[in-house]
Write a protein that holds these residues in place. Sequence first.
Motif, PDB file in Angstrom:
ATOM      1  N   LEU A 154     -14.139  -2.582 -10.005  1.00  0.00           N
ATOM      2  CA  LEU A 154     -15.236  -3.278 -10.790  1.00  0.00           C
ATOM      3  C   LEU A 154     -16.199  -4.065  -9.912  1.00  0.00           C
ATOM      4  O   LEU A 154     -17.475  -3.965 -10.161  1.00  0.00           O
ATOM      5  N   ALA A 155     -15.648  -4.626  -8.986  1.00  0.00           N
ATOM      6  CA  ALA A 155     -16.297  -5.535  -8.001  1.00  0.00           C
ATOM      7  C   ALA A 155     -17.252  -4.559  -7.132  1.00  0.00           C
ATOM      8  O   ALA A 155     -18.489  -4.809  -7.001  1.00  0.00           O
ATOM      9  N   LEU A 156     -16.810  -3.304  -6.674  1.00  0.00           N
ATOM     10  CA  LEU A 156     -17.518  -2.609  -5.476  1.00  0.00           C
ATOM     11  C   LEU A 156     -18.495  -1.880  -6.504  1.00  0.00           C
ATOM     12  O   LEU A 156     -19.249  -0.939  -5.862  1.00  0.00           O
ATOM     13  N   SER A 157     -18.428  -1.728  -7.846  1.00  0.00           N
ATOM     14  CA  SER A 157     -19.356  -0.855  -8.576  1.00  0.00           C
ATOM     15  C   SER A 157     -20.623  -1.772  -9.173  1.00  0.00           C
ATOM     16  O   SER A 157     -21.521  -1.457 -10.068  1.00  0.00           O
ATOM     17  N   SER A 158     -20.390  -3.124  -8.796  1.00  0.00           N
ATOM     18  CA  SER A 158     -21.347  -4.130  -9.678  1.00  0.00           C
ATOM     19  C   SER A 158     -22.511  -4.371  -9.143  1.00  0.00           C
ATOM     20  O   SER A 158     -23.710  -4.886  -9.420  1.00  0.00           O
ATOM     21  N   GLY A 159     -22.756  -3.583  -7.850  1.00  0.00           N
ATOM     22  CA  GLY A 159     -24.036  -3.690  -7.120  1.00  0.00           C
ATOM     23  C   GLY A 159     -24.412  -4.907  -6.362  1.00  0.00           C
ATOM     24  O   GLY A 159     -25.449  -5.319  -5.822  1.00  0.00           O
ATOM     25  N   ALA A 160     -23.505  -5.864  -6.218  1.00  0.00           N
ATOM     26  CA  ALA A 160     -23.333  -7.275  -5.754  1.00  0.00           C
ATOM     27  C   ALA A 160     -22.839  -7.383  -4.293  1.00  0.00           C
ATOM     28  O   ALA A 160     -23.180  -8.154  -3.247  1.00  0.00           O
ATOM     29  N   VAL A 161     -21.736  -6.411  -3.804  1.00  0.00           N
ATOM     30  CA  VAL A 161     -21.154  -6.633  -2.618  1.00  0.00           C
ATOM     31  C   VAL A 161     -20.966  -5.160  -2.373  1.00  0.00           C
ATOM     32  O   VAL A 161     -20.792  -4.084  -2.964  1.00  0.00           O
ATOM     33  N   SER A 162     -20.502  -4.974  -0.954  1.00  0.00           N
ATOM     34  CA  SER A 162     -20.226  -3.755  -0.485  1.00  0.00           C
ATOM     35  C   SER A 162     -19.201  -3.825   0.849  1.00  0.00           C
ATOM     36  O   SER A 162     -19.061  -5.196   0.857  1.00  0.00           O
ATOM     37  N   VAL A 163     -18.369  -2.994   1.043  1.00  0.00           N
ATOM     38  CA  VAL A 163     -17.263  -2.966   1.937  1.00  0.00           C
ATOM     39  C   VAL A 163     -17.498  -1.600   2.752  1.00  0.00           C
ATOM     40  O   VAL A 163     -18.153  -0.690   2.401  1.00  0.00           O
ATOM     41  N   ASP A 164     -16.766  -1.664   3.753  1.00  0.00           N
ATOM     42  CA  ASP A 164     -16.697  -0.364   4.958  1.00  0.00           C
ATOM     43  C   ASP A 164     -15.687   0.630   4.335  1.00  0.00           C
ATOM     44  O   ASP A 164     -16.053   1.945   4.602  1.00  0.00           O
ATOM     45  N   SER A 165     -14.490   0.229   3.876  1.00  0.00           N
ATOM     46  CA  SER A 165     -13.470   1.191   3.433  1.00  0.00           C
ATOM     47  C   SER A 165     -12.793   0.585   2.428  1.00  0.00           C
ATOM     48  O   SER A 165     -12.674  -0.713   2.146  1.00  0.00           O
ATOM     49  N   LEU A 166     -12.318   1.518   1.592  1.00  0.00           N
ATOM     50  CA  LEU A 166     -11.721   1.260   0.272  1.00  0.00           C
ATOM     51  C   LEU A 166     -10.311   1.907   0.305  1.00  0.00           C
ATOM     52  O   LEU A 166     -10.365   3.063   0.223  1.00  0.00           O
ATOM     53  N   VAL A 167      -9.250   1.355  -0.140  1.00  0.00           N
ATOM     54  CA  VAL A 167      -7.826   2.267  -0.324  1.00  0.00           C
ATOM     55  C   VAL A 167      -7.335   1.798  -1.652  1.00  0.00           C
ATOM     56  O   VAL A 167      -7.028   0.425  -1.715  1.00  0.00           O
ATOM     57  N   LEU A 168      -7.080   2.809  -2.631  1.00  0.00           N
ATOM     58  CA  LEU A 168      -6.706   2.574  -3.894  1.00  0.00           C
ATOM     59  C   LEU A 168      -5.039   2.965  -3.784  1.00  0.00           C
ATOM     60  O   LEU A 168      -4.666   4.169  -3.635  1.00  0.00           O
ATOM     61  N   LEU A 169      -4.099   2.151  -4.107  1.00  0.00           N
ATOM     62  CA  LEU A 169      -2.711   2.633  -4.131  1.00  0.00           C
ATOM     63  C   LEU A 169      -2.112   2.327  -5.486  1.00  0.00           C
ATOM     64  O   LEU A 169      -2.122   1.409  -6.060  1.00  0.00           O
ATOM     65  N   GLY A 170      -1.548   3.743  -5.977  1.00  0.00           N
ATOM     66  CA  GLY A 170      -0.946   3.479  -7.113  1.00  0.00           C
ATOM     67  C   GLY A 170      -1.622   3.062  -8.411  1.00  0.00           C
ATOM     68  O   GLY A 170      -1.540   2.177  -9.230  1.00  0.00           O
ATOM     69  N   SER A 171      -3.057   3.745  -8.549  1.00  0.00           N
ATOM     70  CA  SER A 171      -4.026   2.861  -9.443  1.00  0.00           C
ATOM     71  C   SER A 171      -3.987   3.783 -10.575  1.00  0.00           C
ATOM     72  O   SER A 171      -3.679   4.712 -11.204  1.00  0.00           O
ATOM     73  N   PRO A 172      -3.957   2.820 -11.641  1.00  0.00           N
ATOM     74  CA  PRO A 172      -3.886   3.040 -13.145  1.00  0.00           C
ATOM     75  C   PRO A 172      -5.362   3.637 -13.650  1.00  0.00           C
ATOM     76  O   PRO A 172      -5.509   3.777 -14.780  1.00  0.00           O
ATOM     77  N   GLY A 173      -6.203   3.829 -12.605  1.00  0.00           N
ATOM     78  CA  GLY A 173      -7.944   4.043 -13.109  1.00  0.00           C
ATOM     79  C   GLY A 173      -8.708   3.258 -12.565  1.00  0.00           C
ATOM     80  O   GLY A 173      -8.902   2.056 -12.220  1.00  0.00           O
ATOM     81  N   SER A 174     -10.007   4.039 -12.359  1.00  0.00           N
ATOM     82  CA  SER A 174     -11.147   3.491 -11.765  1.00  0.00           C
ATOM     83  C   SER A 174     -12.236   3.344 -12.791  1.00  0.00           C
ATOM     84  O   SER A 174     -12.345   4.123 -13.822  1.00  0.00           O
ATOM     85  N   VAL A 175     -12.822   2.463 -12.753  1.00  0.00           N
ATOM     86  CA  VAL A 175     -13.805   2.029 -14.014  1.00  0.00           C
ATOM     87  C   VAL A 175     -15.340   3.114 -13.780  1.00  0.00           C
ATOM     88  O   VAL A 175     -16.038   2.978 -14.799  1.00  0.00           O
ATOM     89  N   VAL A 176     -15.315   3.552 -12.485  1.00  0.00           N
ATOM     90  CA  VAL A 176     -16.361   4.512 -12.478  1.00  0.00           C
ATOM     91  C   VAL A 176     -15.578   5.955 -12.121  1.00  0.00           C
ATOM     92  O   VAL A 176     -14.552   6.194 -11.546  1.00  0.00           O
ATOM     93  N   PRO A 177     -16.432   7.074 -12.467  1.00  0.00           N
ATOM     94  CA  PRO A 177     -15.913   8.570 -12.320  1.00  0.00           C
ATOM     95  C   PRO A 177     -15.848   8.934 -11.319  1.00  0.00           C
ATOM     96  O   PRO A 177     -15.269   9.810 -10.808  1.00  0.00           O
ATOM     97  N   SER A 231     -18.502   8.101  -5.363  1.00  0.00           N
ATOM     98  CA  SER A 231     -19.718   7.984  -4.687  1.00  0.00           C
ATOM     99  C   SER A 231     -20.444   6.532  -5.487  1.00  0.00           C
ATOM    100  O   SER A 231     -21.501   6.331  -5.091  1.00  0.00           O
ATOM    101  N   MET A 232     -19.933   6.430  -6.568  1.00  0.00           N
ATOM    102  CA  MET A 232     -20.590   5.306  -7.319  1.00  0.00           C
ATOM    103  C   MET A 232     -20.079   3.776  -6.781  1.00  0.00           C
ATOM    104  O   MET A 232     -20.293   2.787  -7.346  1.00  0.00           O
ATOM    105  N   LEU A 233     -19.284   3.999  -5.996  1.00  0.00           N
ATOM    106  CA  LEU A 233     -18.741   2.729  -5.473  1.00  0.00           C
ATOM    107  C   LEU A 233     -19.523   2.340  -4.205  1.00  0.00           C
ATOM    108  O   LEU A 233     -19.829   3.004  -3.216  1.00  0.00           O
ATOM    109  N   ASP A 234     -19.841   0.952  -4.015  1.00  0.00           N
ATOM    110  CA  ASP A 234     -20.489   0.545  -2.753  1.00  0.00           C
ATOM    111  C   ASP A 234     -19.483   0.217  -1.609  1.00  0.00           C
ATOM    112  O   ASP A 234     -19.149  -0.670  -1.037  1.00  0.00           O
TER     113      ASP A 234
END
Length: 501
Positions: free
Chosen positions: A362-385, A388-391
């Motif tokens: 949610l944070a990284l698809s808001s268009g407000a912030v970006s990071v260099d890397s993202l690690v998703l562990l045991g995820s129950p789901g991403s709000v974007v499909p 590439s839609m994450l910053d």
Amino acid sequence: MLFLAAAILSASIHLTGVVVGPVEPAAGPGAAGAEAHTVSPVRTGSDTRTGSETSARQDRTESEHATSVGPGTSPAPTSLAEPARPALSDVCAGAVPASCLDDLATARQDELEGLAASLDASGDDTGALVDAVASVRTASEVASWWAGLDPSRQLTLVARVPGLVGNLEGVPYTARDEANRLFLVAARTAIDERRGTRDERRDDDARAEMLDQVAAAIGGRAAGDAERHLVVLDTVLPGRAAVSVGDLDTADDVSVLVPGMFFTVGSQLVDWTDTAGELYDEQRSWTYLLARADGDGLDQVAVVAWLGYRTPDLTNVYGLDLARAGADRLGDAITGLDAARASSPARVTVVAHSYGSTTATLALSSGAVSVDSLVLLGSPGSVVPSASMLDVAGDDVYAAAGSFDPVAGSAYFGADPGTAGFGAVLLHTGGGADGYTGRALAAALGHNSYLVPGTETLRSTALIGLGRGDLVDGEPGDPRPVAPEAPDLSLVRPQELYVRD
């Protein structure tokens, strides 16, 4: 969906808790405040948003500040030529405290003392004050304001209004740590002093226990060969806190750990900070190995145990309200880091577990912030499909799903990051020999196993945080087997709750 909640319940609860003794008082008394924070507009990035939905205080009373600003509360003018100005406490506690920071820069000692006396010593109204100021001043503006203060004024503000200084994004983290430690001592002292009196409050015991855990988290060194810094503190139940292992003001590489369901300051901060310390130790070891191999300089690292939002329990895990509030808070934290490090940016990685992974997307698809890397562990789901839609710079997104993790693959909140269509690199979790060092690596199979020392996933996460994802074992878009319709109930028996799998 009931099975998902049960699975998270069994897999996520940490039972570790440490209680420390009282700390010597270091702050003066404050007037008693309201039991609930006021919900104020919250800023993310350079934008200002209004409304209670972005306040990340779902569990508190929503009310507007009603303090009036007028000459009736002003000090008398010193001369006929000098007009009276509103009291500093009225300016900063106003609904739109536009000039609060500017007035703090020039306020007299008696005005600063008046502001300090107007705030509840145990911190009831501090969070509302921080949010109100942040709603009208961006993190970059706060950073510029702080840099323009004389060092003696900075020290004065740390001492007089520690709860504000310690939680304003854009203030350097060394100052925030010093301020929040004073804020912690003052809050614990205020709660202790009103026990057994008519001022005692119903939640004082629980709040005292929570603050004991904060003290234990910053005072211990069970893991992480570095100093610990208290960079976020909200003393009102259920509380918010963030502890960094390593120096956020100077680190080349910063990893932010975002937790999931059932993580609270009172029950999980000590263990989550130890987890940050274990990731720090792993990263530090790799910086030595990599520097020796390629002749480059030694990177400085920091890892943040971030409990900066209210995580869900069984009563509210089915919705995204807490994730949205948490995404705003996470966005603020990343924006604050960028602002505080504007002259020497750090490389930033978000490591998000379980419900925290949904919060992070949610944070990284808001268009407000970006990071260099993202690690998703045991995820129950991403709000974007799609990744590439994450910053995230260069789409440097990774996902891990243990073979016996009943939460990963459920896709309850959106796309499963472990499927081919999402586009993340699916990390290998089965263990084996380290291809770089030859050491044996353990498998990470369960929902709470990913950051256990000695596992392949901890190794991979550490390298990703250093910008060396090329050294991890994973396949781009490698599909995960389809999850079963319901987990094996043997995995979620209540009697099999552990600190970590």
